[in-house]
Design a protein around this motif. Structure first.
Motif, mmCIF file in Angstrom:
data_model
loop_
_atom_site.group_PDB
_atom_site.id
_atom_site.type_symbol
_atom_site.label_atom_id
_atom_site.label_comp_id
_atom_site.label_asym_id
_atom_site.label_seq_id
_atom_site.Cartn_x
_atom_site.Cartn_y
_atom_site.Cartn_z
ATOM 1 N N PRO A 197 0.381 -1.243 -0.331
ATOM 2 C CA PRO A 197 0.275 0.094 -0.246
ATOM 3 C C PRO A 197 0.632 1.616 -0.245
ATOM 4 C CG PRO A 197 0.088 -0.717 2.562
ATOM 5 C CD PRO A 197 0.704 -1.762 1.481
ATOM 6 N N MET A 198 0.151 2.340 -0.579
ATOM 7 C CA MET A 198 1.768 3.166 -0.851
ATOM 8 C C MET A 198 1.182 4.135 0.446
ATOM 9 S SD MET A 198 2.459 2.861 -3.332
ATOM 10 C CE MET A 198 3.692 4.307 -3.395
ATOM 11 N N GLU A 199 0.102 4.137 1.717
ATOM 12 C CA GLU A 199 0.726 4.307 3.238
ATOM 13 C C GLU A 199 0.923 2.813 3.649
ATOM 14 O OE1 GLU A 199 -1.855 5.682 6.703
ATOM 15 O OE2 GLU A 199 -2.946 4.458 5.497
ATOM 16 N N GLN B 99 -8.490 6.971 -5.521
ATOM 17 C CA GLN B 99 -9.099 5.936 -5.061
ATOM 18 C C GLN B 99 -8.773 6.607 -3.548
ATOM 19 O OE1 GLN B 99 -9.230 2.071 -6.757
ATOM 20 N NE2 GLN B 99 -9.068 2.894 -8.324
ATOM 21 N N CYS B 100 -7.304 5.403 -3.049
ATOM 22 C CA CYS B 100 -6.867 6.157 -1.605
ATOM 23 C C CYS B 100 -6.466 7.376 -1.335
ATOM 24 C CB CYS B 100 -6.205 4.808 -0.933
ATOM 25 S SG CYS B 100 -4.711 5.269 -1.402
ATOM 26 N N GLY B 101 -6.646 7.972 -1.551
ATOM 27 C CA GLY B 101 -5.705 9.449 -1.840
ATOM 28 C C GLY B 101 -4.484 9.929 -1.736
ATOM 29 N N PHE B 102 -3.410 8.384 -1.448
ATOM 30 C CA PHE B 102 -2.352 8.628 -0.578
ATOM 31 C C PHE B 102 -1.470 9.182 -1.728
ATOM 32 C CE2 PHE B 102 1.929 7.441 0.810
ATOM 33 C CZ PHE B 102 0.938 8.474 3.014
ATOM 34 N N CYS B 103 -1.227 8.822 -3.010
ATOM 35 C CA CYS B 103 -0.854 9.120 -3.666
ATOM 36 C C CYS B 103 -0.542 10.778 -4.738
ATOM 37 C CB CYS B 103 0.005 8.205 -5.009
ATOM 38 S SG CYS B 103 -1.873 8.303 -6.264
ATOM 39 N N THR B 104 -1.838 10.959 -4.569
ATOM 40 C CA THR B 104 -2.753 11.925 -5.423
ATOM 41 C C THR B 104 -1.947 13.292 -4.993
ATOM 42 O OG1 THR B 104 -4.935 10.978 -5.056
ATOM 43 C CG2 THR B 104 -5.262 13.042 -5.989
ATOM 44 N N LEU B 134 3.917 6.215 -7.439
ATOM 45 C CA LEU B 134 3.964 4.915 -7.245
ATOM 46 C C LEU B 134 2.499 5.275 -6.837
ATOM 47 C CD1 LEU B 134 6.565 2.177 -5.895
ATOM 48 C CD2 LEU B 134 5.784 3.195 -8.368
ATOM 49 N N CYS B 135 1.216 3.825 -8.028
ATOM 50 C CA CYS B 135 -0.045 4.362 -7.351
ATOM 51 C C CYS B 135 -0.417 2.791 -6.940
ATOM 52 C CB CYS B 135 -0.848 4.498 -8.229
ATOM 53 S SG CYS B 135 -2.677 4.887 -8.476
ATOM 54 N N ARG B 136 -0.225 2.303 -5.986
ATOM 55 C CA ARG B 136 -1.356 1.098 -5.815
ATOM 56 C C ARG B 136 -2.785 0.246 -6.301
ATOM 57 N NH1 ARG B 136 1.386 -4.256 -6.647
ATOM 58 N NH2 ARG B 136 1.878 -5.290 -4.989
ATOM 59 N N CYS B 137 -3.737 2.089 -6.281
ATOM 60 C CA CYS B 137 -5.138 2.154 -6.784
ATOM 61 C C CYS B 137 -6.084 1.916 -8.402
ATOM 62 C CB CYS B 137 -6.110 2.979 -5.436
ATOM 63 S SG CYS B 137 -4.982 3.021 -3.827
ATOM 64 N N THR B 138 -5.001 2.933 -8.609
ATOM 65 C CA THR B 138 -5.661 3.246 -9.511
ATOM 66 C C THR B 138 -5.336 2.608 -10.940
ATOM 67 O OG1 THR B 138 -5.047 4.692 -10.765
ATOM 68 C CG2 THR B 138 -6.327 6.041 -8.858
#
Ligand code: FES
Ligand code: FES
Lengths: 776, 163
Positions: A197-199, B99-104, B134-138
């Motif tokens: 996960p990025m976090e 998505q999760c927004g962490f990379c946004t 890196l984006c793990r979600c989209t």
């Protein structure tokens, strides 16, 4: 596709604004007053006895406020099997196993002190391969396995390394195999991989001076964290409050319980102070949970007509050092062992084995991508063996209405249609594949199926309440870590009460003190479970509004309808805005009827039945199945072995598309994550030291924007789910299940090589091509 | 040993005393409470911490706070406000690129840096520009579409402003 006013449309993400403006706060963004920094002391050995832990020098470091060890907290923890302690007590079982932890005023002091904790180890022989782990003379990772607490439906075997074994016996496999015209047997391997996960994982805790514990954590399951913390530390649920801020991805890795016991132990040592632990990226790779490895051996017997008559599946799962959660992956893979196919005679074994590798746990797909890697290649290999087209062979053997799963469950017309998904993908591939100079090109297809793996009583509940201005607040406790639960919740609420979506606010930073109960955000269950609960609660709110309105308008309840924030008498007696109703209605003479409109409701899966302990036969072991198929087109560079993915076509039977943009996001995201595990991801251990060799984002590659296929196509079949909210079923995990197997099948189609060990790295492809050329 | 610096952050001059080994990321997050830039690795490998330094995308975890002395830093917090969002922010919402927004935040700042340099990038150029984010979600698809849409809107906006 059926569309409501809100459900079925491309409603924009309701939590998007805070995420594009930087307002969204994740764990490490939350300022905690006078916070202490935690550092974990981890085992450098894959397997060793712990002789002594000496913390005296660590305690003398300036700024250190607490050190906690296994001696202080020998408490067991685990969601299904309590095989782990907060800190190692008498032995460590993987490189990274927590032995102690330090809390200090600065990260530097915490690091310095952690380095000064002196641990005396006596190394033991380490086990890295499940095939060795099941041998009678294998070193035991958990000599006390027989003493651990475990839920009744998990079966650890004392005196072995087997932490769970599920047997599926259907029909008469051995007799049927003898009648088979062809028998094909193959073994497939899946390595451990990381969620990335990025976090990274992070948790913080504070015990106040009255003994009440607060935990702030990046987690998928606040209520389960609370429940397990209470069990671990002997606390009352009334004294523990778990809160979850925004979560930057989880993919299963933040399900169950993770860092929370460690920060809790430290917090108990320094009452009144917040203690926060955030992993480094390196720790995230080897010390946080990973996806289990798998060695799968399949035997398929086919008759002359191309029907599978006998199927044996032998799954050996590498659970790593602890199986608290992983044992249930083993179970789920057992009762789904046949994938998307109807096998009349089945001999299935799903066996979880301890090793001295990182801890296995839930990962998007919960074992399904791993078994589909085997099943879906096997289907192609059998088809080639008998000279049949792989698609036709699949259609002949796949599940559907009137067919029975490996547990004997009869599927009906509401269960979803994998045949239609296969046909959609086949249609997309009807044109011949264009050649490309210097490249070997091929197409492959794989199917997918998954059911939610959860206890039969896994519940979600919600609370709907109106504000004075008519805004509807929807409290849900599932975690929206990107999949879009908040948006979907708003859509269902707005749909059911016929409100403008702007008038709905989803309150969703769950806090176990204030939020309604939800078991966990896993198993692709939120849209379905929380969605159902919202529809029920909305009906209750509607009844309250109508009861009051009926007296106001002098019209019977049956004649009333909700329209854009008004209760309307369809018989023409007038209308009343809900803003006049939501806090109770006041008549001109001053008297009031009704009161604040609010309702709670829940969803619990209906009629689930346990598996038979000997055969795993059950008429309804799971709540629902989601089926799908993916096709891929690839170009292989014969010199480098590099696989370029040109096109992916995905089709799933989701029952009802709830949100067009979000479901595409789930599909693209899952497919690309599947390309990652299929092509490049593997957590590599040095087999001498047990240390991870690629615990960073350079050596452990995940897909970047450069890896996205030029064409990504998604479509959906909508066979309504009987007990789904407006017919919807889960989709979050399914999109990454078939991708690697489809790639492997395409690789075979492109150049006649079959690689049975994930991932399909350029190196392996190059070597296989070389070997093929050498054989001529 | 604290180092006095003056740095313009999102248009505002900040006079700070920073540690010699303090990163720009840590300065923004811990001292200024600008937590939009995220720490995903602290080693320059994920792009979650990207901010603009004099208009150019940098991994804030790899830049020393002291190096920002006399320069201008823009973070996601300095971009747009509700009702007046930046075209990139609008496009990320409209294309469901979050998505999760962490990379946004990092993703948007990298894209902004690209569009400032190259207002009409090809998809390949966008892919390359954001390949360190890196984006793990989209699965990136909707992000690529969003950046192109924002580029178009920014070009239209620039033309519209011309006399
Ligand atoms: S935190 Fe700076 S690149 Fe990852
Ligand atoms: S949206 Fe989650 S990492 Fe990109």
């Amino acid at each position: 596709m059926s569309q409501g006013r809100w459900v079925g449309r491309d409603v924009l993400r309701v939590d998007g604004l805070e995420k594009v403006t930087g307002a969204a706060r994740y764990l490490a963004d939350v300022k905690l007053p006078r916070m202490l920094y935690a550092q974990v002391v981890r085992s450098p050995h894959p397997h060793a006895r712990v002789r002594e832990v000496d913390v005296s020098r660590a305690l003398s470091v300036a700024g250190v406020r607490a050190v906690a060890t296994g001696r202080d907290f020998p408490f067991h923890v685990g969601i299904y099997l309590k095989d782990q302690t907060v800190f190692a007590t008498d032995r460590v079982r993987f490189v990274g196993d927590p032995v102690a932890a330090v809390a200090a005023e600065s990260p530097e002091a915490a690091r310095e002190a952690a380095a000064l904790v002196r641990v005396e180890y006596e190394p033991l022989p380490a086990l890295f391969d499940v095939r060795q782990g099941i041998l009678p003379d294998a070193p035991l990772v958990h000599p006390d396995l027989g003493k651990y607490q475990v839920v009744p439906w998990i079966t650890p075997q004392a005196g072995t390394n087997i932490c769970n074994h599920l047997k599926v016996r259907k029909g008469d496999y051995h007799a049927a195999l003898k009648t088979a015209a062809h028998v094909v047997e193959n073994t497939f391997v899946v390595p451990q991989v990381q969620h990335v996960p990025m976090e990274v994982h992070g948790s913080a805790a504070r015990m106040d001076l009255s003994g009440k514990l607060e935990v702030l954590t990046s987690a998928q399951s606040p209520f389960t964290v609370r429940h397990l913390l209470c069990a671990c530390f002997g606390l009352s649920h009334g004294d523990v409050r778990v809160m979850v801020p925004q979560v930057g991805g989880g993919f299963g890795g933040k399900a169950g319980i993770n860092l929370e016991p460690i920060v809790t132990a430290l917090a108990m040592r320094v009452p009144g102070r917040w203690v926060r632990l955030v992993l480094t990226r390196a720790e995230e790779f080897y010390a946080a949970v990973v996806r289990q490895g798998l060695v799968a051996t399949l035997t398929t017997g086919v008759d002359r007509s191309g029907k599978v008559v006998a199927q044996r599946m032998h799954y050996l799962w590498d659970c790593g050092a602890y199986g608290g959660y992983g044992v249930n992956v083993v179970r789920a893979a057992g009762y789904t062992c046949g994938g998307a196919y109807e096998f009349p005679n089945v001999w299935g074994d799903s066996i979880g084995v301890y090793t001295n590798r990182p801890v296995g746990s839930a990962y998007r797909g919960f074992g399904m991508q791993e078994i589909h890697w085997a099943l879906e290649q096997q289907m192609d290999m059998v088809a080639h063996e008998i000279g049949e087209d792989p698609i036709a062979f699949r259609l002949k053997n796949c599940l559907g209405p009137g067919k029975r799963t490996v547990t004997g469950q009869l599927l009906d017309e509401h269960s979803g249609r994998v045949d239609q998904c296969i046909q959609r993908v086949a249609q997309a591939f009807s044109e011949p594949l264009a050649t490309r100079p210097g490249r070997l090109r091929g197409r492959g297809l794989a199917c997918a199926v998954k059911a939610p793996a959860m206890p039969n009583d896994a519940a979600s509940s919600v609370l709907l309440k109106f504000c004075e201005d008519g805004v509807l607040e929807v409290l849900v406790s599932g975690i929206d870590y990107g999949q879009g639960l908040r948006t979907v919740a708003a859509q269902f609420a707005a749909e059911a009460l016929n409100l403008p979506i702007e008038q709905v606010r989803v309150r969703n930073l769950p806090d176990t003190d204030l939020s309604p109960y939800d078991w966990q955000t896993v198993a692709s269950r939120q849209t379905w479970a929380t969605g159902n609960a919202i529809l029920r609660a909305a009906e209750k709110c509607k009844a309250q509004l109508f009861e009051t309105a009926s007296q106001v308008l002098g019209a019977p309840v049956e004649r009333l309808a909700l329209r854009d924030g008004q209760v309307v008498d369809t018989g023409g007696a007038g209308r009343v805005p809900i803003t006049r109703l939501v806090m109770g209605y006041q008549f001109p003479d001053g008297h009031v009827i009704g009161g604040p409109v609010a309702a709670a409701a829940h969803h619990v899966p209906e009629g689930l039945l346990f598996l038979d302990p000997q055969t795993s036969q059950s008429a309804k072991p799971v709540a629902k199945w989601t089926f799908g198929a993916q096709g891929v087109e690839i170009s292989v560079d014969p010199d480098t072995g590099h696989i370029q993915v040109d096109r992916v076509v995905a089709c799933y039977d989701v029952g009802q598309v709830v949100n067009q943009g979000l479901i595409l996001g789930q599909t693209y995201g899952g497919v690309v994550q599947g390309l990652g595990t299929g092509l490049m991801e593997e957590l590599k251990l040095d087999l001498l030291t047990g240390k991870a060799q690629n615990a960073n984002l350079v050596d452990y590659k995940i897909p970047t924007a450069l890896d996205v296929p030029a064409a990504l196509e998604a479509s959906f079949v909508e066979t309504p789910q009987k007990d789904g909210p407006m017919g919807a079923r889960g989709i979050g995990e399914h999109t990454m299940i078939p991708t690697p197997a489809a790639l492997a099948n395409a690789l075979y189609a492109a150049c006649g090589i079959r690689i049975q060990e994930m991932p399909l790295t350029a190196e392996k492809v190059r070597a296989a091509l070389r070997e093929k050329r050498a054989k001529g | 040993m604290a180092i006095p610096i003056r740095v313009k952050v999102n248009g505002q001059v900040e006079a700070l005393e920073v540690a010699p080994d303090e990163s720009l990321l840590s300065m923004l997050r811990e001292r200024l409470d600008l937590t939009g830039a995220k720490e995903g690795c602290n080693e320059g490998e994920c792009g979650a911490c990207v901010v603009l330094l004099d208009g150019k995308a940098v991994n804030a975890c790899l830049v020393l706070a002291a190096e920002a002395d006399g320069h201008e830093v823009t973070t996601i917090e300095g971009l747009g406000r509700p009702g007046a969002l930046h075209p990139l922010q609008k496009a990320f919402l409209a294309h469901q690129a979050v998505q999760c927004g962490f990379c946004t935040p990092g993703m948007i700042m990298t894209a902004l840096s690209l569009l400032l340099e190259n207002p009409a990038p090809t998809e390949e150029e966008v892919r390359t520009a954001i390949s360190g984010n890196l984006c793990r979600c989209t699965g990136y698809r909707q992000i690529l579409d969003a950046v192109q849409a924002a580029a178009q809107e920014m070009r239209a906006g620039a033309q519209g402003r011309r006399p």
